[in-house]
Scaffold this motif. Structure first.
Motif, PDB file in Angstrom:
ATOM      1  N   GLY A  64      11.759  26.222  41.809  1.00  0.00           N
ATOM      2  CA  GLY A  64      10.823  26.492  40.733  1.00  0.00           C
ATOM      3  C   GLY A  64      11.505  27.267  39.629  1.00  0.00           C
ATOM      4  N   PHE A  65      11.062  27.032  38.407  1.00  0.00           N
ATOM      5  CA  PHE A  65      11.576  27.714  37.227  1.00  0.00           C
ATOM      6  C   PHE A  65      10.440  28.566  36.689  1.00  0.00           C
ATOM      7  CE2 PHE A  65      12.640  27.560  32.569  1.00  0.00           C
ATOM      8  CZ  PHE A  65      13.873  28.190  32.638  1.00  0.00           C
ATOM      9  N   TYR A  66      10.597  29.876  36.764  1.00  0.00           N
ATOM     10  CA  TYR A  66       9.558  30.808  36.349  1.00  0.00           C
ATOM     11  C   TYR A  66       9.987  31.525  35.075  1.00  0.00           C
ATOM     12  CZ  TYR A  66       7.346  30.271  40.902  1.00  0.00           C
ATOM     13  OH  TYR A  66       6.719  29.759  42.012  1.00  0.00           O
ATOM     14  N   VAL A  67       9.110  31.560  34.103  1.00  0.00           N
ATOM     15  CA  VAL A  67       9.339  32.292  32.863  1.00  0.00           C
ATOM     16  C   VAL A  67       8.208  33.309  32.755  1.00  0.00           C
ATOM     17  CG1 VAL A  67       9.509  32.158  30.346  1.00  0.00           C
ATOM     18  CG2 VAL A  67      10.456  30.318  31.756  1.00  0.00           C
ATOM     19  N   ASP A  68       8.563  34.566  32.639  1.00  0.00           N
ATOM     20  CA  ASP A  68       7.575  35.651  32.578  1.00  0.00           C
ATOM     21  C   ASP A  68       6.557  35.548  33.710  1.00  0.00           C
ATOM     22  OD1 ASP A  68       8.797  36.735  30.317  1.00  0.00           O
ATOM     23  OD2 ASP A  68       7.601  35.475  28.969  1.00  0.00           O
ATOM     24  N   GLY A  69       7.035  35.216  34.902  1.00  0.00           N
ATOM     25  CA  GLY A  69       6.189  35.153  36.088  1.00  0.00           C
ATOM     26  C   GLY A  69       5.355  33.891  36.231  1.00  0.00           C
ATOM     27  N   ARG A  70       5.439  32.966  35.288  1.00  0.00           N
ATOM     28  CA  ARG A  70       4.642  31.739  35.328  1.00  0.00           C
ATOM     29  C   ARG A  70       5.518  30.559  35.731  1.00  0.00           C
ATOM     30  NH1 ARG A  70       2.041  28.056  30.757  1.00  0.00           N
ATOM     31  NH2 ARG A  70       0.294  27.232  31.944  1.00  0.00           N
ATOM     32  N   LEU A  71       5.035  29.734  36.666  1.00  0.00           N
ATOM     33  CA  LEU A  71       5.747  28.540  37.073  1.00  0.00           C
ATOM     34  C   LEU A  71       5.731  27.539  35.923  1.00  0.00           C
ATOM     35  CD1 LEU A  71       7.208  26.888  39.250  1.00  0.00           C
ATOM     36  CD2 LEU A  71       4.956  26.095  40.016  1.00  0.00           C
ATOM     37  N   VAL A  72       6.898  27.285  35.352  1.00  0.00           N
ATOM     38  CA  VAL A  72       7.031  26.416  34.190  1.00  0.00           C
ATOM     39  C   VAL A  72       7.571  25.043  34.598  1.00  0.00           C
ATOM     40  CG1 VAL A  72       8.358  26.114  32.044  1.00  0.00           C
ATOM     41  CG2 VAL A  72       7.256  28.294  32.536  1.00  0.00           C
ATOM     42  N   GLY A  73       8.405  24.994  35.627  1.00  0.00           N
ATOM     43  CA  GLY A  73       8.997  23.726  36.041  1.00  0.00           C
ATOM     44  C   GLY A  73       9.295  23.683  37.520  1.00  0.00           C
ATOM     45  N   LEU A  74       9.365  22.473  38.039  1.00  0.00           N
ATOM     46  CA  LEU A  74       9.789  22.231  39.414  1.00  0.00           C
ATOM     47  C   LEU A  74      10.892  21.193  39.388  1.00  0.00           C
ATOM     48  CD1 LEU A  74       6.482  21.866  41.502  1.00  0.00           C
ATOM     49  CD2 LEU A  74       8.161  23.717  41.644  1.00  0.00           C
ATOM     50  N   CYS A  75      11.818  21.316  40.323  1.00  0.00           N
ATOM     51  CA  CYS A  75      12.830  20.283  40.464  1.00  0.00           C
ATOM     52  C   CYS A  75      13.000  19.939  41.934  1.00  0.00           C
ATOM     53  CB  CYS A  75      14.161  20.695  39.842  1.00  0.00           C
ATOM     54  SG  CYS A  75      15.071  21.946  40.745  1.00  0.00           S
ATOM     55  N   ARG A  76      13.559  18.762  42.129  1.00  0.00           N
ATOM     56  CA  ARG A  76      13.877  18.284  43.471  1.00  0.00           C
ATOM     57  C   ARG A  76      15.345  17.887  43.454  1.00  0.00           C
ATOM     58  NH1 ARG A  76      13.225  12.780  46.008  1.00  0.00           N
ATOM     59  NH2 ARG A  76      13.325  12.293  43.826  1.00  0.00           N
ATOM     60  N   ILE A  77      16.083  18.416  44.402  1.00  0.00           N
ATOM     61  CA  ILE A  77      17.495  18.108  44.536  1.00  0.00           C
ATOM     62  C   ILE A  77      17.675  17.430  45.887  1.00  0.00           C
ATOM     63  CG2 ILE A  77      19.820  19.078  44.674  1.00  0.00           C
ATOM     64  CD1 ILE A  77      18.551  21.568  43.147  1.00  0.00           C
ATOM     65  N   LYS A  78      18.228  16.252  45.860  1.00  0.00           N
ATOM     66  CA  LYS A  78      18.433  15.478  47.087  1.00  0.00           C
ATOM     67  C   LYS A  78      19.926  15.294  47.261  1.00  0.00           C
ATOM     68  CE  LYS A  78      16.996  12.388  50.251  1.00  0.00           C
ATOM     69  NZ  LYS A  78      16.499  12.845  51.498  1.00  0.00           N
ATOM     70  N   GLU A  79      20.443  15.706  48.409  1.00  0.00           N
ATOM     71  CA  GLU A  79      21.873  15.519  48.639  1.00  0.00           C
ATOM     72  C   GLU A  79      22.147  14.129  49.204  1.00  0.00           C
ATOM     73  OE1 GLU A  79      24.012  17.470  51.762  1.00  0.00           O
ATOM     74  OE2 GLU A  79      22.219  17.710  52.967  1.00  0.00           O
ATOM     75  N   LYS A  80      23.364  13.711  49.050  1.00  0.00           N
ATOM     76  CA  LYS A  80      23.874  12.473  49.642  1.00  0.00           C
ATOM     77  C   LYS A  80      23.034  11.251  49.332  1.00  0.00           C
ATOM     78  CE  LYS A  80      26.493  14.777  53.138  1.00  0.00           C
ATOM     79  NZ  LYS A  80      26.269  16.080  53.466  1.00  0.00           N
ATOM     80  N   ILE A  81      22.952  10.947  48.056  1.00  0.00           N
ATOM     81  CA  ILE A  81      22.289   9.713  47.637  1.00  0.00           C
ATOM     82  C   ILE A  81      23.367   8.801  47.042  1.00  0.00           C
ATOM     83  CG2 ILE A  81      21.649  10.553  45.354  1.00  0.00           C
ATOM     84  CD1 ILE A  81      18.982   9.018  45.781  1.00  0.00           C
ATOM     85  N   ASN A  82      23.320   7.554  47.342  1.00  0.00           N
ATOM     86  CA  ASN A  82      24.281   6.530  46.910  1.00  0.00           C
ATOM     87  C   ASN A  82      25.611   6.600  47.666  1.00  0.00           C
ATOM     88  OD1 ASN A  82      22.372   5.613  45.078  1.00  0.00           O
ATOM     89  ND2 ASN A  82      23.205   6.828  43.417  1.00  0.00           N
ATOM     90  N   PHE A  83      26.253   7.735  47.714  1.00  0.00           N
ATOM     91  CA  PHE A  83      27.447   7.894  48.545  1.00  0.00           C
ATOM     92  C   PHE A  83      27.536   9.360  48.953  1.00  0.00           C
ATOM     93  CE2 PHE A  83      29.073   8.504  44.251  1.00  0.00           C
ATOM     94  CZ  PHE A  83      30.015   9.509  44.374  1.00  0.00           C
ATOM     95  N   PRO A  84      28.288   9.672  50.021  1.00  0.00           N
ATOM     96  CA  PRO A  84      28.233  11.012  50.617  1.00  0.00           C
ATOM     97  C   PRO A  84      28.505  12.187  49.694  1.00  0.00           C
ATOM     98  CG  PRO A  84      29.380   9.515  52.068  1.00  0.00           C
ATOM     99  CD  PRO A  84      29.141   8.770  50.785  1.00  0.00           C
ATOM    100  N   GLN A  85      29.269  12.002  48.629  1.00  0.00           N
ATOM    101  CA  GLN A  85      29.576  13.134  47.756  1.00  0.00           C
ATOM    102  C   GLN A  85      28.676  13.205  46.527  1.00  0.00           C
ATOM    103  OE1 GLN A  85      32.152  10.882  48.757  1.00  0.00           O
ATOM    104  NE2 GLN A  85      32.460  12.174  50.531  1.00  0.00           N
TER     105      GLN A  85
END
Length: 168
Positions: A64-85
């Motif tokens: 989560g990305f918080y600015v002045d205590g407010r949730l402004v953004g969310l991200c999803r990071i997925k490892e190992k997609i398409n090839f192992p690195q």
């Protein structure tokens, strides 16, 4: 655009269900829940927070990305997609906070905070070709076009951007 902001990046273990529900409700009110937050659909905020924490076991991480205590953004990071690195990154900034320069700061901070532990050489993101703001945010964050495009549902095309993690 805001030049200097006070923000923090938080892992899923620190998410508050009330913040998540407020964030999600704004997308629903703006008519964007299907395009942007498909991974939250059909779940209560409590269920989604639980899932976000549990997904760590399969190499998916939410931040989560918080600015002045407010949730402004969310991200999803997925490892190992398409090839192992290679990993994959996706994010959303709440509609009321767009155009303030947060996206590129969020992309950079999330990648720097969470991706190194996976030992990835590259991370990619697919962005709707019509979403010029998001493409620009990735470019400002140091990402480059990979040269690949993908056909998405409803006659839409996405462009792939990538960031080699050993480059500065």
């Amino acid at each position: 655009m805001i030049k200097d902001i006070s923000y923090r990046i938080a892992p899923a273990s620190e998410f508050d269900a009330g913040d998540i529900q407020d964030y999600y409700d704004e997308f629903i009110h703006n008519g964007e829940e299907c395009k942007v937050l498909w991974f939250m659909a059909g779940k209560s905020a409590d269920e989604w927070v639980k899932m976000a924490v549990e997904d760590l076991a399969d190499g998916t991480e939410y931040a989560g990305f918080y600015v002045d205590g407010r949730l402004v953004g969310l991200c999803r990071i997925k490892e190992k997609i398409n090839f192992p690195q290679s990993g994959n990154f996706g994010y959303a900034i709440r509609p009321s906070e767009r155009g303030k320069g947060y996206a590129s700061k969020f992309i950079t901070a999330a990648v720097e905070s969470f991706v190194p532990r996976y030992g990835l050489e590259m991370i990619t993101a697919c962005v709707d070709c019509m979403n010029i703001r998001s493409i620009r945010a990735f470019i400002r964050a140091g990402w480059k076009y990979s040269g690949k495009t993908y056909e998405w549902p409803h006659e839409r095309t996405a462009v792939e951007l990538c960031k080699r993690l050993n480059e500065r």
